[in-house]
Design a protein around this motif. Structure first.
Motif, mmCIF file in Angstrom:
data_model
loop_
_atom_site.group_PDB
_atom_site.id
_atom_site.type_symbol
_atom_site.label_atom_id
_atom_site.label_comp_id
_atom_site.label_asym_id
_atom_site.label_seq_id
_atom_site.Cartn_x
_atom_site.Cartn_y
_atom_site.Cartn_z
ATOM 1 N N GLY A 1 -48.865 18.489 -39.816
ATOM 2 C CA GLY A 1 -48.672 17.793 -41.076
ATOM 3 C C GLY A 1 -47.209 17.484 -41.322
ATOM 4 N N GLY A 2 -46.953 16.712 -42.351
ATOM 5 C CA GLY A 2 -45.587 16.355 -42.686
ATOM 6 C C GLY A 2 -45.177 15.057 -42.034
ATOM 7 N N ALA A 3 -44.061 14.503 -42.548
ATOM 8 C CA ALA A 3 -43.590 13.210 -42.048
ATOM 9 C C ALA A 3 -42.465 13.349 -41.039
ATOM 10 N N GLY A 4 -42.017 14.579 -40.778
ATOM 11 C CA GLY A 4 -40.919 14.747 -39.837
ATOM 12 C C GLY A 4 -39.569 14.425 -40.428
ATOM 13 N N LEU A 5 -39.452 14.465 -41.764
ATOM 14 C CA LEU A 5 -38.178 14.152 -42.416
ATOM 15 C C LEU A 5 -37.463 15.393 -42.928
ATOM 16 N N THR B 1 -28.256 25.945 -37.113
ATOM 17 C CA THR B 1 -28.779 26.252 -35.784
ATOM 18 C C THR B 1 -30.130 26.930 -35.929
ATOM 19 N N VAL B 2 -30.879 26.973 -34.841
ATOM 20 C CA VAL B 2 -32.177 27.640 -34.851
ATOM 21 C C VAL B 2 -32.269 28.524 -33.615
ATOM 22 N N HIS B 3 -32.813 29.720 -33.797
ATOM 23 C CA HIS B 3 -33.007 30.630 -32.670
ATOM 24 C C HIS B 3 -34.254 31.456 -32.938
ATOM 25 N N ASP B 4 -34.698 32.164 -31.932
ATOM 26 C CA ASP B 4 -35.902 32.988 -32.064
ATOM 27 C C ASP B 4 -35.557 34.317 -32.729
ATOM 28 N N GLU B 5 -36.457 34.761 -33.584
ATOM 29 C CA GLU B 5 -36.346 36.096 -34.183
ATOM 30 C C GLU B 5 -36.678 37.155 -33.138
ATOM 31 N N SER B 6 -36.102 38.343 -33.301
ATOM 32 C CA SER B 6 -36.348 39.407 -32.322
ATOM 33 C C SER B 6 -37.824 39.797 -32.275
ATOM 34 N N GLY B 7 -38.505 39.742 -33.401
ATOM 35 C CA GLY B 7 -39.918 40.109 -33.425
ATOM 36 C C GLY B 7 -40.845 38.915 -33.301
ATOM 37 N N GLY B 8 -40.329 37.761 -32.953
ATOM 38 C CA GLY B 8 -41.140 36.553 -32.864
ATOM 39 C C GLY B 8 -40.915 35.668 -34.069
ATOM 40 N N GLY B 9 -41.096 34.370 -33.879
ATOM 41 C CA GLY B 9 -40.891 33.432 -34.966
ATOM 42 C C GLY B 9 -39.553 32.709 -34.827
ATOM 43 N N ALA B 10 -39.299 31.822 -35.764
ATOM 44 C CA ALA B 10 -38.077 31.017 -35.746
ATOM 45 C C ALA B 10 -37.175 31.413 -36.894
ATOM 46 N N CYS B 11 -35.867 31.330 -36.653
ATOM 47 C CA CYS B 11 -34.873 31.636 -37.677
ATOM 48 C C CYS B 11 -33.882 30.490 -37.748
ATOM 49 N N PHE B 12 -33.787 29.828 -38.903
ATOM 50 C CA PHE B 12 -32.820 28.763 -39.144
ATOM 51 C C PHE B 12 -31.614 29.362 -39.864
ATOM 52 N N ASN C 1 -36.844 22.934 -48.149
ATOM 53 C CA ASN C 1 -37.446 22.321 -46.964
ATOM 54 C C ASN C 1 -37.609 23.333 -45.840
ATOM 55 N N LEU C 2 -36.635 24.230 -45.679
ATOM 56 C CA LEU C 2 -36.754 25.245 -44.631
ATOM 57 C C LEU C 2 -37.900 26.207 -44.922
ATOM 58 N N VAL C 3 -38.049 26.591 -46.186
ATOM 59 C CA VAL C 3 -39.162 27.485 -46.532
ATOM 60 C C VAL C 3 -40.502 26.771 -46.327
ATOM 61 N N GLN C 4 -40.605 25.514 -46.762
ATOM 62 C CA GLN C 4 -41.856 24.779 -46.579
ATOM 63 C C GLN C 4 -42.148 24.534 -45.101
ATOM 64 N N ASN C 5 -41.086 24.377 -44.285
ATOM 65 C CA ASN C 5 -41.288 24.262 -42.840
ATOM 66 C C ASN C 5 -41.854 25.561 -42.276
ATOM 67 N N ALA C 6 -41.367 26.702 -42.791
ATOM 68 C CA ALA C 6 -41.882 28.000 -42.346
ATOM 69 C C ALA C 6 -43.337 28.176 -42.760
ATOM 70 N N ILE C 7 -43.691 27.704 -43.958
ATOM 71 C CA ILE C 7 -45.089 27.777 -44.397
ATOM 72 C C ILE C 7 -45.981 26.986 -43.444
ATOM 73 N N GLN C 8 -45.516 25.807 -43.062
ATOM 74 C CA GLN C 8 -46.335 24.916 -42.252
ATOM 75 C C GLN C 8 -46.469 25.411 -40.816
ATOM 76 N N HIS C 9 -45.411 26.042 -40.270
ATOM 77 C CA HIS C 9 -45.425 26.394 -38.848
ATOM 78 C C HIS C 9 -45.386 27.902 -38.610
ATOM 79 N N GLY C 10 -45.598 28.703 -39.634
ATOM 80 C CA GLY C 10 -45.528 30.152 -39.469
ATOM 81 C C GLY C 10 -46.819 30.809 -39.053
ATOM 82 N N SER C 11 -47.820 30.055 -38.701
ATOM 83 C CA SER C 11 -49.107 30.574 -38.194
ATOM 84 C C SER C 11 -49.891 31.365 -39.228
ATOM 85 N N ARG C 12 -49.580 31.201 -40.500
ATOM 86 C CA ARG C 12 -50.345 31.820 -41.596
ATOM 87 C C ARG C 12 -50.372 33.337 -41.503
ATOM 88 N N ARG C 13 -49.255 33.906 -41.074
ATOM 89 C CA ARG C 13 -49.216 35.372 -40.998
ATOM 90 C C ARG C 13 -47.779 35.845 -41.171
#
Length: 461
Positions: free
Chosen positions: A412-416, A433-444, A358-370
């Motif tokens: 997209g997604g159901a929020g589950l 926990t979640v925090h920002d990556e040093s180079g941008g992006g999210a890290c769970f 789920n975390l990887v698929q969340n990254a696919i969905q919200h990672g800005s395609r890059r």
């Protein structure tokens, strides 16, 4: 929410008020009964005679005692045909009016040293006339007056006497009963409400995950028993409705898996291209939603025994399974293993694989395609999934784990997904926990406890 106040103090106030009213009625009734029977009371008509005679006494020129015809004396004589009294002073002057009862004709100066006295008989004796003796300071000087009942007591005097009696006798009684009520009522109510207190304590533990709970009816007062029974009946209906809902969701998720698998198989046969990639992602989201629904039901069963598993091996398997989907979505995928050998934790392998997926698929969905989606295995007992997208605003740091919460309304997604990740992580005694990556992006980041101190490990069988 408005409250009607404490039952204890409402009872105290009302009981004290009722006791005061009942005591006042009792005293007034007793006074009325004694008055009607002619018993001697503190207020007698003799006092009326003394007051009237005091104002009418005068001294004649020859030194004798005379009575002036005052309006009050005239009214008294008309009102009391049996009126009698005697008046005498220290000089031996006497004045008598009416028929003096024989019992009092021989008293003479015997009571002169007495300032005042009430003469009568014991209760139960044959009816005999009563008398009142009092030394009065009048216009003719100091005189002694003896009289019997005469005239009538005014309504004002009766009211004044009744109020005085209530103040002297009733007020101490009310205060004593109020004190007893103040002490006894809270004790009685507390004892009577003991069963309700237990039911209330059990009610605070009712939760959607704790079904089958019923409020105890032991020691519940009979007046409150219908309420407790109604709550228990409502809980039974809620349990039945919840069970039906869960069965429906489980059946629906199972039924969805087959058509989704058929669509996936047919899409894999299409030529490569953007339409195929987009469709594959859409179907993957549908498959993920069905799996999330099944995971939710599986987690609620809570009957899966934990076993030791290697976090590095878990991350490698998830990375290998999802690599085609990550690459097809335009990302690179990276696995960073900083563990020195096996990194073991207690866990449910299937549930943890779903959480990491789920975390990887969340990254696919919200990672800005890059960029790159990175899976990391860190010491001690830590997993991370990072992307190079836009990151997560600080105000959404906790809310993203709430069910059906979406960072962007039209996403997209159901929020589950993230909600299920947190449920799985917490069931393992871990923390996400979640925090920002040093180079941008999210890290769970998921941090697991040591195996020996995992408080959520189910007992092995």
């Amino acid at each position: 929410m408005s409250k009607s106040g404490s039952l204890r103090w409402r009872l105290v106030r009302r009981l004290v008020a009722l006791q005061a009213v009942l005591l006042a009625l009792f005293l007034l009734s007793l006074l009325g009964l004694l008055w009607w029977r002619g018993e001697p009371l503190a207020l007698e008509s003799e006092d009326v005679v003394l007051d009237v005679v005091r104002e009418a006494i005068a001294r004649a020129p020859d030194g004798s005692i005379v009575l002036r015809s005052t309006p009050a004396l005239t009214a008294l004589r008309a009102d009391g045909p049996g009126l009698w009294f005697t008046i005498h002073d220290a000089q031996g002057h006497w004045l008598t009016e009416g028929d003096v009862p024989p019992e009092y004709t021989r008293i003479g100066h015997a009571l002169d040293p007495i300032g005042q006295a009430r003469l009568g008989w014991n209760l139960g004796d044959p009816p005999r006339p009563t008398a009142r003796v009092k030394r009065l300071n009048t216009a003719a000087g100091m005189v002694h007056v003896m009289t019997g009942p005469g005239g009538s007591v005014s309504a004002g005097q009766l009211a004044e006497f009744a109020l005085l009696t209530l103040a002297v006798l009733g007020l101490p009684g009310v205060l004593l009963m109020a004190l007893a009520t103040l002490v006894a009522t809270p004790l009685v109510v507390r004892q009577a409400m003991r069963g309700l207190d237990r039911a209330a304590a059990d009610a605070t533990r009712i939760d959607v995950e704790q079904r089958g709970v019923r409020l105890p009816t032991t020691h519940v007062p009979a007046e409150a028993a219908p309420l407790v029974d109604a709550v228990n009946a409502a809980l039974s209906r809620l349990d039945e409705g919840y069970a039906r809902q869960q069965r429906f969701l489980l059946d629906a998720a199972h039924e969805l898996r087959t058509p989704i698998a058929i669509v996936q198989a047919r899409l894999e046969g299409l030529a490569d291209g953007a339409p195929r990639t987009q469709l594959m992602e859409d179907v993957a989201r549908l498959a993920n939603l069905a799996e999330q629904m099944l995971d939710a039901q599986r987690l609620r069963q809570q009957d899966v025994a934990f076993a030791p598993l290697d976090l590095a091996d878990l991350a490698r398997r998830v990375a290998a399974d999802l690599a085609p989907l990550v690459i097809a979505a335009g990302y690179d995928i990276s696995l960073e293993d900083e563990s020195a050998g096996a990194m073991l934790v207690d866990g449910d392998r299937a549930a943890l694989e779903r959480a990491l997926t789920n975390l990887v698929q969340n990254a696919i969905q919200h990672g800005s395609r890059r960029g790159t989606i990175t899976l990391r295995v860190l010491a001690p007992r830590t997993l991370e999934v990072a992307d190079q997208g836009e990151g997560i605003p600080a105000e959404h740091g906790e809310r993203i784990f709430e069910p059906f919460h979406r960072l962007r309304p039209r996403a997209g997604g159901a929020g589950l997904g993230l909600h299920l990740v947190r449920e799985i992580v917490q069931r393992h005694g871990a923390r996400i926990t979640v925090h920002d990556e040093s180079g941008g992006g999210a890290c769970f980041r998921i941090a697991f406890p040591p195996m020996a101190t995992n408080p959520h490990r189910p007992p092995t069988t």
